[in-house]
Design an enzyme around this catalytic site. Structure first.
Site, short mmCIF file in Angstrom:
data_model
loop_
_atom_site.label_atom_id
_atom_site.label_comp_id
_atom_site.label_asym_id
_atom_site.label_seq_id
_atom_site.Cartn_x
_atom_site.Cartn_y
_atom_site.Cartn_z
N LYS A 93 4.04 2.06 -10.32
CA LYS A 93 2.83 1.31 -9.93
C LYS A 93 2.33 0.50 -11.10
O LYS A 93 2.00 1.07 -12.15
CB LYS A 93 1.74 2.31 -9.50
CG LYS A 93 1.40 2.24 -8.03
CD LYS A 93 0.25 3.18 -7.68
CE LYS A 93 -0.06 3.11 -6.19
NZ LYS A 93 -1.12 4.04 -5.79
N SER A 108 -7.75 1.35 -3.36
CA SER A 108 -7.93 0.62 -4.62
C SER A 108 -7.34 -0.79 -4.50
O SER A 108 -7.92 -1.76 -4.99
CB SER A 108 -7.27 1.38 -5.77
OG SER A 108 -7.86 2.64 -5.90
N1 COA Z 1 -10.68 6.74 -0.88
C1 COA Z 1 -10.18 5.54 -1.18
N2 COA Z 1 -8.91 5.32 -1.43
C2 COA Z 1 -8.10 6.38 -1.36
C3 COA Z 1 -8.53 7.66 -1.05
C4 COA Z 1 -9.90 7.81 -0.80
N3 COA Z 1 -10.42 9.00 -0.48
N4 COA Z 1 -7.47 8.48 -1.06
C5 COA Z 1 -6.41 7.74 -1.38
N5 COA Z 1 -6.79 6.46 -1.55
C6 COA Z 1 -5.93 5.33 -1.87
C7 COA Z 1 -5.84 5.06 -3.33
O1 COA Z 1 -6.84 4.18 -3.72
C8 COA Z 1 -4.46 4.47 -3.43
O2 COA Z 1 -4.57 3.10 -3.15
P1 COA Z 1 -3.55 2.06 -3.77
O3 COA Z 1 -2.17 2.45 -3.32
O4 COA Z 1 -4.05 0.80 -3.23
O5 COA Z 1 -3.69 2.16 -5.27
C9 COA Z 1 -3.68 5.13 -2.30
O6 COA Z 1 -4.64 5.64 -1.43
C10 COA Z 1 -2.83 6.33 -2.66
O7 COA Z 1 -2.85 6.51 -4.00
P2 COA Z 1 -3.29 7.79 -4.80
O8 COA Z 1 -4.10 8.74 -4.03
O9 COA Z 1 -3.88 7.30 -6.06
O10 COA Z 1 -1.94 8.45 -5.00
P3 COA Z 1 -0.63 7.82 -5.58
O11 COA Z 1 0.28 7.61 -4.41
O12 COA Z 1 -0.87 6.69 -6.48
O13 COA Z 1 -0.15 9.02 -6.48
C11 COA Z 1 0.28 11.33 -6.93
C12 COA Z 1 0.08 10.26 -5.91
C13 COA Z 1 -0.41 11.02 -8.24
C14 COA Z 1 -0.34 12.57 -6.35
C15 COA Z 1 1.80 11.52 -7.13
O14 COA Z 1 2.37 10.29 -7.51
C16 COA Z 1 2.11 12.58 -8.17
O15 COA Z 1 1.95 13.74 -7.92
N6 COA Z 1 2.58 12.15 -9.37
C17 COA Z 1 2.93 13.04 -10.47
C18 COA Z 1 4.44 13.22 -10.56
C19 COA Z 1 4.89 14.26 -9.58
O16 COA Z 1 4.53 15.42 -9.61
N7 COA Z 1 5.77 13.82 -8.68
C20 COA Z 1 6.35 14.66 -7.66
C21 COA Z 1 5.51 14.71 -6.45
S1 COA Z 1 6.23 15.80 -5.24
#
Ligand code: COA
Length: 173
Positions: free
Chosen positions: A55, A142
């Protein structure tokens, strides 16, 4: 990593701990809503910004950490941290009972289900807890906020005021 020899001292100090992970680029009112709901259920919430090389972010890690800290200047039960590596290992190491994820709509479910099952497969002692985002925030992400702000749209109320200002600075509007 279910090694019972591991010491997880934070759990003794803080009570029941949850980790709320995400990219938070930037934190939105929807995320804040989930953090506040988590504080009702858990004694201590670690908002964990995961490094996600896939990202490209608008805000640096330091900016994102600071924007979240500025949301909770007086709330000692909220900790903000950067996480490198497996989230579930981090959660286990911190003594967390749960990983919290917010659900906005059915479309979130597939991905969240996958993530939760994979995390459980790696570490059975950390549960995933899903919280419903407040109705007012189900349409925001976001990305959509950044897109609106980039084109001069008013995002006041959808993000905390200081985040609104940071978006203005980034896009000079
Ligand atoms: N309100 C507003 N927006 C929300 C929200 C809420 N309550 N919940 C989720 N979102 C949005 C976020 O803004 C984000 O938007 P974007 O894609 O436009 O930036 C989107 O939903 C999802 O993103 P986010 O919740 O930030 O998660 P992610 O997909 O970026 O990351 C992790 C998910 C961090 C949990 C995952 O990548 C992770 O665990 N990483 C660590 C490495 C790991 O362990 N990997 C193995 C996983 S099995």
């Amino acid at each position: 990593m279910s090694d019972n020899q591991l010491v997880r001292p934070e759990a003794d100090v803080f009570g029941t701990i949850a980790v709320y992970p995400g990219s938070f680029d930037p934190i939105t009112s929807g995320h804040l809503d989930i953090i506040k709901r988590s504080l009702v259920l858990f004694d201590h919430v670690i908002v964990a910004i995961a490094k996600n090389p896939g990202k490209k972010t608008l805000f640096s890690m330091e900016e994102r950490l600071q924007m979240i800290r500025d949301c909770f200047p007086d709330e000692k039960r909220v900790e903000v941290a950067e996480v490198d590596g497996l989230l579930v290992d981090y959660a286990y190491m911190k003594g967390a009972k749960a990983i919290v994820r917010g659900l906005r709509a059915v479309s979130d479910f597939d991905y969240e289900f996958q993530l939760a099952l994979m995390n459980r497969r790696i570490e059975r002692e950390v549960e995933t807890v899903f919280l419903m985002t407040g109705f007012r925030w189900i349409f925001i992400s976001s990305s959509i906020i950044k897109d609106a702000a980039r084109h001069g749209g008013d995002v006041k109320g959808l993000v905390p005021d200081h985040v609104c200002n940071k978006l203005r600075e980034k896009f000079m509007v």
